[in-house]
Design a protein around this motif. Structure first.
Motif, PDB file in Angstrom:
ATOM      1  N   ARG A   1       0.828  -1.205   0.000  1.00 27.18           N
ATOM      2  CA  ARG A   1       0.000   0.000   0.000  1.00 27.18           C
ATOM      3  C   ARG A   1       0.866   1.261   0.000  1.00 27.18           C
ATOM      4  O   ARG A   1       0.636   2.199  -0.775  1.00 27.18           O
ATOM      5  N   LEU A   2       1.887   1.278   0.849  1.00 27.77           N
ATOM      6  CA  LEU A   2       2.737   2.462   0.957  1.00 27.77           C
ATOM      7  C   LEU A   2       3.666   2.602  -0.245  1.00 27.77           C
ATOM      8  O   LEU A   2       3.985   3.721  -0.659  1.00 27.77           O
ATOM      9  N   ALA A   3       4.114   1.459  -0.814  1.00 32.34           N
ATOM     10  CA  ALA A   3       4.990   1.526  -1.986  1.00 32.34           C
ATOM     11  C   ALA A   3       4.266   2.153  -3.167  1.00 32.34           C
ATOM     12  O   ALA A   3       4.852   2.931  -3.932  1.00 32.34           O
ATOM     13  N   ARG A   4       2.987   1.819  -3.323  1.00 30.85           N
ATOM     14  CA  ARG A   4       2.198   2.447  -4.393  1.00 30.85           C
ATOM     15  C   ARG A   4       2.034   3.951  -4.140  1.00 30.85           C
ATOM     16  O   ARG A   4       2.036   4.751  -5.066  1.00 30.85           O
TER      17      ARG A   4
ATOM     18  N   ASP B   1      11.362   6.240 -20.286  1.00 27.53           N
ATOM     19  CA  ASP B   1      11.149   6.412 -18.854  1.00 27.53           C
ATOM     20  C   ASP B   1      11.503   5.140 -18.091  1.00 27.53           C
ATOM     21  O   ASP B   1      11.492   4.037 -18.656  1.00 27.53           O
ATOM     22  N   LYS B   2      11.796   5.298 -16.799  1.00 30.39           N
ATOM     23  CA  LYS B   2      12.166   4.159 -15.962  1.00 30.39           C
ATOM     24  C   LYS B   2      11.240   4.076 -14.750  1.00 30.39           C
ATOM     25  O   LYS B   2      10.714   5.084 -14.290  1.00 30.39           O
ATOM     26  N   PHE B   3      11.062   2.866 -14.257  1.00 32.53           N
ATOM     27  CA  PHE B   3      10.377   2.676 -12.980  1.00 32.53           C
ATOM     28  C   PHE B   3      11.052   1.544 -12.224  1.00 32.53           C
ATOM     29  O   PHE B   3      11.715   0.696 -12.806  1.00 32.53           O
ATOM     30  N   ARG B   4      10.884   1.560 -10.899  1.00 31.83           N
ATOM     31  CA  ARG B   4      11.621   0.650 -10.020  1.00 31.83           C
ATOM     32  C   ARG B   4      10.691  -0.341  -9.342  1.00 31.83           C
ATOM     33  O   ARG B   4       9.608   0.012  -8.886  1.00 31.83           O
ATOM     34  N   LEU B   5      11.137  -1.602  -9.278  1.00 37.11           N
ATOM     35  CA  LEU B   5      10.443  -2.637  -8.521  1.00 37.11           C
ATOM     36  C   LEU B   5      11.360  -3.068  -7.383  1.00 37.11           C
ATOM     37  O   LEU B   5      12.413  -3.658  -7.616  1.00 37.11           O
TER      38      LEU B   5
END
Length: 298
Positions: free
Chosen positions: A27-30, A183-187
């Motif tokens: 929840r907080l990561a989103r 663009d980049k996103f992190r997991l």
């Protein structure tokens, strides 16, 4: 180091279950993911909850943290958590439990001498061994996949620490809204050996559409009478076929907008090209001749 309450960081009770910890983290990561969050301190908040989750999700690390506080890792000076001295008695001659017992437990966790673990590991790698460098991959995707909200499969190569052999690994990911080519996103924690996985989008060329920012551009052919009189024609979009209204007196090269048919909040712009049939019937020829004669009279 001041005590950092990992339970407070995740907004959970100290007796929270593993499932509660996982739900709170997701929840907080989103909410605070730096790539999508508008929170002014999103990056630090995201780092804080990741550090908390990294410890509390692991029963052994959590047990050590509950006893030793923020600097629970062996070899560090530590500031104990609140009520720590009331919960545990570390006099080695009482209850048979002392600092040597803690180090023994940590030795089992880290597979070696816990007292020197942090120093030696840091000097070898130049970084904190519990926070490995992130793993970067490029994700080739189609415009249709970028437009859709469906999960996309990422292919990774994972190496075996003991044999050095690599094996393929596939991961389903959902691309955050607002991202486009480059663009980049992190997991968090999805990379090799628990590293964060940094994914860069590589939108592949399309045979029918061209991406410019968030807008999609395409072309459509219309007949001369459709250009003159106006018409409704069928055109392709990333979401399927739709009807496009061609205004009266449209000239070749005119551009018509389809609102909201681009990427994210972008639009689709259709360039109209007037085409003349290569072969016309005798009746069609007579009509064209009549149009020619009317034009010359006018």
């Amino acid at each position: 180091m001041d005590y950092q309450d990992f339970y407070k960081s995740l907004g959970i009770a100290r007796d929270a279950s593993t499932d509660d910890i996982r739900k709170a983290y997701r929840r907080l990561a989103r909410k605070y993911h730096p790539d999508v969050s508008k929170h002014p301190d999103a990056e630090n908040k995201f780092k804080e909850i990741n550090e908390a989750y990294d410890v509390l999700k692991d029963p052994k690390k959590r047990e050590a943290y509950d006893m030793l506080g923020s600097n629970w890792r062996a070899g560090q000076n530590f500031e104990p958590p609140p009520e720590w001295t009331k919960q545990f008695n570390f006099q080695s001659n009482q209850n048979g439990f002392g600092f040597e017992d803690i180090y023994s437990m940590l030795d089992g966790m880290f597979g070696g001498d816990a007292r020197g673990f942090t120093h030696h590991a840091s000097s070898r790698s130049g970084r904190n061994p519990f926070h490995p460098a992130h793993q970067e991959v490029t994700l080739p995707i189609t415009l249709e996949q970028l437009y859709s909200d469906d999960p996309v499969e990422v292919s990774l190569a994972t190496s075996n620490a003991s044999t050095g052999a690599t094996r393929p690994r596939r991961l389903k990911v959902r691309i955050p809204k607002g991202l486009t080519h480059g663009d980049k996103f992190r997991l968090a924690g999805q990379g090799h050996n628990g590293a964060d996985l940094l994914i860069q989008l590589d939108v592949q060329p399309h045979h029918s559409f061209t991406l410019k920012g968030n807008d999609v551009h395409s072309q459509a052919k219309i007949k001369p009478w459709q250009a003159a009189l106006g018409a409704s024609i069928e055109v392709n979009t990333l979401g399927g076929k739709v009807q496009l209204k061609v205004p009266e007196a449209t000239s070749s090269g005119s551009m018509v907008r389809l609102r909201g048919r681009g990427i994210n909040d972008g639009h689709q712009f259709v360039t109209l090209e007037i085409t003349v049939p290569k072969h016309i019937s005798a009746a069609e020829r007579r009509l064209y001749e009549e149009l020619r004669d009317l034009e010359s009279v006018n």
